[in-house]
Enzyme design. Structure first.
Site, PDB file in Angstrom:
ATOM      1  N   GLU A 175       0.807  -1.235   0.000  1.00 24.88           N
ATOM      2  CA  GLU A 175       0.000   0.000   0.000  1.00 24.88           C
ATOM      3  C   GLU A 175       0.834   1.277   0.000  1.00 24.88           C
ATOM      4  O   GLU A 175       0.677   2.134   0.867  1.00 24.88           O
ATOM      5  CB  GLU A 175      -0.950  -0.019   1.203  1.00 24.88           C
ATOM      6  N   ASN A 215       2.052  -5.160  -3.126  1.00 26.68           N
ATOM      7  CA  ASN A 215       0.657  -5.468  -2.814  1.00 26.68           C
ATOM      8  C   ASN A 215      -0.119  -4.182  -2.536  1.00 26.68           C
ATOM      9  O   ASN A 215       0.375  -3.305  -1.822  1.00 26.68           O
ATOM     10  CB  ASN A 215       0.639  -6.364  -1.552  1.00 26.68           C
ATOM     11  N   HIS A 252     -10.566  -6.030  -2.514  1.00 31.34           N
ATOM     12  CA  HIS A 252     -11.650  -5.770  -1.563  1.00 31.34           C
ATOM     13  C   HIS A 252     -12.758  -5.059  -2.336  1.00 31.34           C
ATOM     14  O   HIS A 252     -12.645  -3.886  -2.664  1.00 31.34           O
ATOM     15  CB  HIS A 252     -11.163  -4.865  -0.419  1.00 31.34           C
ATOM     16  N   GLU A 281      -6.406 -10.565  -1.102  1.00 35.22           N
ATOM     17  CA  GLU A 281      -7.215 -10.354   0.107  1.00 35.22           C
ATOM     18  C   GLU A 281      -8.698 -10.279  -0.247  1.00 35.22           C
ATOM     19  O   GLU A 281      -9.449  -9.488   0.323  1.00 35.22           O
ATOM     20  CB  GLU A 281      -6.781  -9.060   0.818  1.00 35.22           C
ATOM     21  N   ASP A 283     -12.507 -10.112  -0.765  1.00 36.29           N
ATOM     22  CA  ASP A 283     -13.789 -10.179  -0.065  1.00 36.29           C
ATOM     23  C   ASP A 283     -14.739  -9.240  -0.783  1.00 36.29           C
ATOM     24  O   ASP A 283     -14.328  -8.239  -1.372  1.00 36.29           O
ATOM     25  CB  ASP A 283     -13.686  -9.884   1.440  1.00 36.29           C
TER      26      ASP A 283
HETATM   27  O1  G3I Z   1      -4.297  -7.123  19.375  1.00 39.90           O
HETATM   28  C1  G3I Z   1      -4.879  -5.879  19.778  1.00 39.90           C
HETATM   29  C2  G3I Z   1      -5.628  -6.029  21.072  1.00 39.90           C
HETATM   30  O2  G3I Z   1      -4.731  -6.382  22.109  1.00 39.90           O
HETATM   31  C3  G3I Z   1      -6.313  -4.717  21.396  1.00 39.90           C
HETATM   32  O3  G3I Z   1      -7.104  -4.876  22.525  1.00 39.90           O
HETATM   33  C4  G3I Z   1      -7.179  -4.280  20.237  1.00 39.90           C
HETATM   34  C5  G3I Z   1      -7.820  -2.921  20.514  1.00 39.90           C
HETATM   35  O4  G3I Z   1      -8.126  -2.239  19.348  1.00 39.90           O
HETATM   36  O5  G3I Z   1      -6.404  -4.174  19.061  1.00 39.90           O
HETATM   37  C6  G3I Z   1      -5.818  -5.410  18.676  1.00 39.90           C
HETATM   38  O6  G3I Z   1      -5.053  -5.210  17.508  1.00 39.90           O
HETATM   39  C7  G3I Z   1      -5.809  -5.084  16.321  1.00 39.90           C
HETATM   40  C8  G3I Z   1      -5.286  -6.111  15.329  1.00 39.90           C
HETATM   41  O7  G3I Z   1      -5.926  -5.956  14.067  1.00 39.90           O
HETATM   42  C9  G3I Z   1      -5.521  -7.539  15.801  1.00 39.90           C
HETATM   43  O8  G3I Z   1      -6.885  -7.785  15.903  1.00 39.90           O
HETATM   44  C10 G3I Z   1      -5.612  -3.694  15.771  1.00 39.90           C
HETATM   45  O9  G3I Z   1      -6.207  -2.741  16.627  1.00 39.90           O
HETATM   46  C11 G3I Z   1      -6.229  -3.593  14.397  1.00 39.90           C
HETATM   47  O10 G3I Z   1      -5.885  -2.329  13.835  1.00 39.90           O
HETATM   48  C12 G3I Z   1      -5.704  -4.675  13.497  1.00 39.90           C
HETATM   49  O11 G3I Z   1      -6.390  -4.589  12.282  1.00 39.90           O
HETATM   50  C13 G3I Z   1      -5.799  -5.249  11.195  1.00 39.90           C
HETATM   51  C14 G3I Z   1      -5.580  -4.251  10.068  1.00 39.90           C
HETATM   52  O12 G3I Z   1      -5.017  -4.927   8.945  1.00 39.90           O
HETATM   53  C15 G3I Z   1      -4.631  -3.140  10.473  1.00 39.90           C
HETATM   54  O13 G3I Z   1      -4.419  -2.259   9.400  1.00 39.90           O
HETATM   55  C16 G3I Z   1      -6.738  -6.335  10.720  1.00 39.90           C
HETATM   56  O14 G3I Z   1      -6.819  -7.336  11.725  1.00 39.90           O
HETATM   57  C17 G3I Z   1      -6.216  -6.953   9.422  1.00 39.90           C
HETATM   58  O15 G3I Z   1      -7.195  -7.814   8.899  1.00 39.90           O
HETATM   59  C18 G3I Z   1      -5.937  -5.855   8.411  1.00 39.90           C
HETATM   60  O16 G3I Z   1      -5.383  -6.424   7.264  1.00 39.90           O
HETATM   61  C19 G3I Z   1      -5.191  -5.520   6.187  1.00 39.90           C
HETATM   62  C20 G3I Z   1      -4.012  -5.999   5.388  1.00 39.90           C
HETATM   63  O17 G3I Z   1      -2.892  -6.165   6.205  1.00 39.90           O
HETATM   64  C21 G3I Z   1      -3.699  -5.035   4.250  1.00 39.90           C
HETATM   65  N1  G3I Z   1      -4.869  -4.786   3.435  1.00 39.90           N
HETATM   66  C22 G3I Z   1      -6.052  -4.394   4.156  1.00 39.90           C
HETATM   67  C23 G3I Z   1      -6.392  -5.421   5.241  1.00 39.90           C
HETATM   68  C24 G3I Z   1      -7.687  -5.114   5.883  1.00 39.90           C
HETATM   69  O18 G3I Z   1      -7.638  -3.888   6.596  1.00 39.90           O
END
Ligand code: G3I
Length: 493
Positions: A175, A215, A252, A281, A283
């Site tokens: 990105e 990507n 997406h 990715e 969906d």
């Molecule tokens: O693990 C912490 C937890 O301890 C805490 O309590 C909680 C509170 O917000 O956050 C948790 O971490 C989160 C993490 O996912 C694990 O669940 C983060 O806040 C959250 O920002 C993070 O989101 C991820 C996101 O990327 C971040 O940009 C998503 O799971 C993940 O699916 C997403 O994946 C991205 C790809 O890498 C790139 N393309 C887009 C895609 C979807 O957004």
């Protein structure tokens, strides 16, 4: 029809991009760890596959999913993953913040747990991701310029050393483009426009066995500015020998109508540059059967489209869970979109190049002219630094440090220092390489010449050095010896 593109949460409120409908897509192979992986033997005349992976493998493709570490104790998820998928991506566990929480302190337990489960169940693994504007190690927030550039390089080296020879693909950079087709503003972009190619060159040197991918999202519509921006970068990289093997289109889709009608054109256009293409990715809002079928069909029609990955398996796994965008419902039952994907996989009209002949083609495309060496040692065990070579007396000095050596070259670093009492406005270091050595890549500096006596001047952002200030530049050298360079001098205008 038109609809808004799907964004990650932080960008949902802004980039209200519109895209056309249409299109199609699909996948590659799988078997255990990549070191032992053989390509599926494509056979379009065989019986249709009754699972996603079996159907994809008919044409030499894969069908993948993404999983978080929490799914390792979710038997419902694991049952479907094992039955249907042959490629796995870690949702968060291999990202920079997860793998290097503190400077130089790498931790791989979460990523390894996913890797181990996947490979023990016959899957290959896609690494995601090494350099990104989001989910960075916290300490990167305190860095900028050459120190952030160096941290990125160290991160890539550290993580790739751990997974060396084990992964099928790495999303080296994620990105990095804005919606208007220019580079996205970020701390990494602020280190200099060459940061992406430095990342790829570093990655090639760190693990020549893995395919290196760029990507991004919203690059599915061929006429969209961002798609063109990424396309032009990859075309430029290929023309200059910057190592890149693949492009990942996140895919997406949102709003029920966002599959662009020119999707297949996008896939084939990228493929024509000589890179693999993958949907990484996928969906789709409410799992539209026509969009899922269409994106799969587009991939199946483009030989270089090697595989499709969905971002999760069941709707309950999705980051867009309220939109029910995946192929399995919350009760683990396949949805109508599953059938449309399965049918499109089985109707593939092309096979992946090489998959219908030798079953043992390596997963790496031939490296370009200036590609780094065939192998490099892990960053965790660098050789001792050679004695510093100090430059001419004066306000500007240059000191060399050997960072890594291997059979076919080395990685060096030069610290440029201002020993005077007034600021330097620009610097140029001259150094002489040993016979047969060639510079493959320079970062945080601009070189003239690649062999013999080479000069490296400051980049746009690190030319001004106050009294006692220092900066560094780095470089990779290919050659039959790893003799350190000599005859250093540093001058300032
Ligand atoms: O693990 C912490 C937890 O301890 C805490 O309590 C909680 C509170 O917000 O956050 C948790 O971490 C989160 C993490 O996912 C694990 O669940 C983060 O806040 C959250 O920002 C993070 O989101 C991820 C996101 O990327 C971040 O940009 C998503 O799971 C993940 O699916 C997403 O994946 C991205 C790809 O890498 C790139 N393309 C887009 C895609 C979807 O957004």
């Amino acid at each position: 029809m038109e609809s808004q593109m799907r964004d990650v949460p932080r960008r949902r409120a802004r980039g209200r991009t519109r895209l056309l409908l249409g299109g199609v897509c699909a996948a590659v192979i799988a078997v255990a760890s990549v070191a032992m992986t053989t390509l599926a033997h494509a056979d379009l005349s065989g019986p249709p596959g009754s699972t996603l992976k079996a159907a994809a493998e008919r044409s030499g493709r894969y069908f993948g999913a993404a999983m978080g570490g929490d799914r390792l104790s979710d038997s419902g998820f694991l049952t479907i993953a094992n039955r249907e998928f042959d490629m796995m991506t870690a949702v968060n566990e291999m990202k920079p913040d997860a793998t290097e929480p503190n400077s130089g302190q790498f931790t791989f337990s979460s990523g390894d747990a996913i890797y181990n489960w996947a490979t023990q169940h016959g899957m290959r693994v896609r690494g995601h991701t090494l350099a990104w504007h989001a989910q960075q190690p916290r300490f990167w927030a305190n860095l900028s310029g050459s120190s952030l550039r160096a941290a990125m390089i160290e991160h890539i080296n550290g993580v790739m050393a751990h997974y060396k020879g084990k992964l099928a693909y790495w999303d080296v950079v994620n990105e990095a483009f804005a919606e208007n087709g220019s580079r996205r503003s970020s701390n990494l972009q602020s280190t200099g426009n060459d940061w992406i190619e430095v990342a790829f060159r570093t990655a090639r040197a760190a693990d020549p066995s893995v395919k290196l991918c760029y990507n991004d999202y919203n690059i599915e519509n061929w006429t969209y500015a961002k798609t063109q921006g990424v396309y032009n970068m990859i075309r430029d990289f290929k023309s200059r020998g910057v190592p890149i093997d693949c492009v990942g289109l996140q895919t997406h889709f949102t709003g029920g109508s966002s599959l662009p009608s020119n999707f297949q054109t996008t896939l084939s256009s990228f493929g024509a540059l000589g890179v693999d293409v993958a949907l990484t990715e996928a969906d789709v809002t409410n799992a539209s059967t026509s969009q899922y079928g269409g994106l799969t069909q587009a991939c199946m029609s483009v030989p270089r489209c090697v595989g499709i990955t969905t971002w999760g398996i069941r709707d309950s796994d999705s980051w867009r869970g309220s939109e029910n965008p995946l192929l399995f419902d919350r009760n683990s039952s396949p949805k109508p979109a599953y059938t449309s994907v399965l049918n499109a996989l089985n109707a593939a009209s092309t096979t992946v190049p090489g998959s219908s002949t030798s079953p043992s083609s390596p997963p790496v495309s031939s490296p370009p002219v200036s590609s780094p060496p065939a192998s490099s040692p892990p960053v965790s065990s660098p050789p001792p630094s050679s004695p510093p070579v100090t430059g001419q007396p004066g306000t500007c000095t240059a000191a060399f440090r050997m960072v890594n050596t291997w059979g076919g070259g080395y990685q060096g670093e030069v610290t440029v220092a201002n020993g005077g009492s007034t600021a330097l406005n620009g610097w140029t270091v001259r150094l002489t390489l040993a016979g047969g050595q060639t510079i493959a890549n320079v970062w945080n500096g601009v070189n003239t010449g690649t062999s013999g006596t080479v000069s490296v001047r400051n980049a746009d952002y690190n030319g001004t050095l106050g009294p006692n200030a220092t900066t560094t530049f780095g470089f990779l050298v290919n050659g039959s010896t790893n003799t350190a360079p000599g005859s250093f001098s540093c001058t300032s205008p």
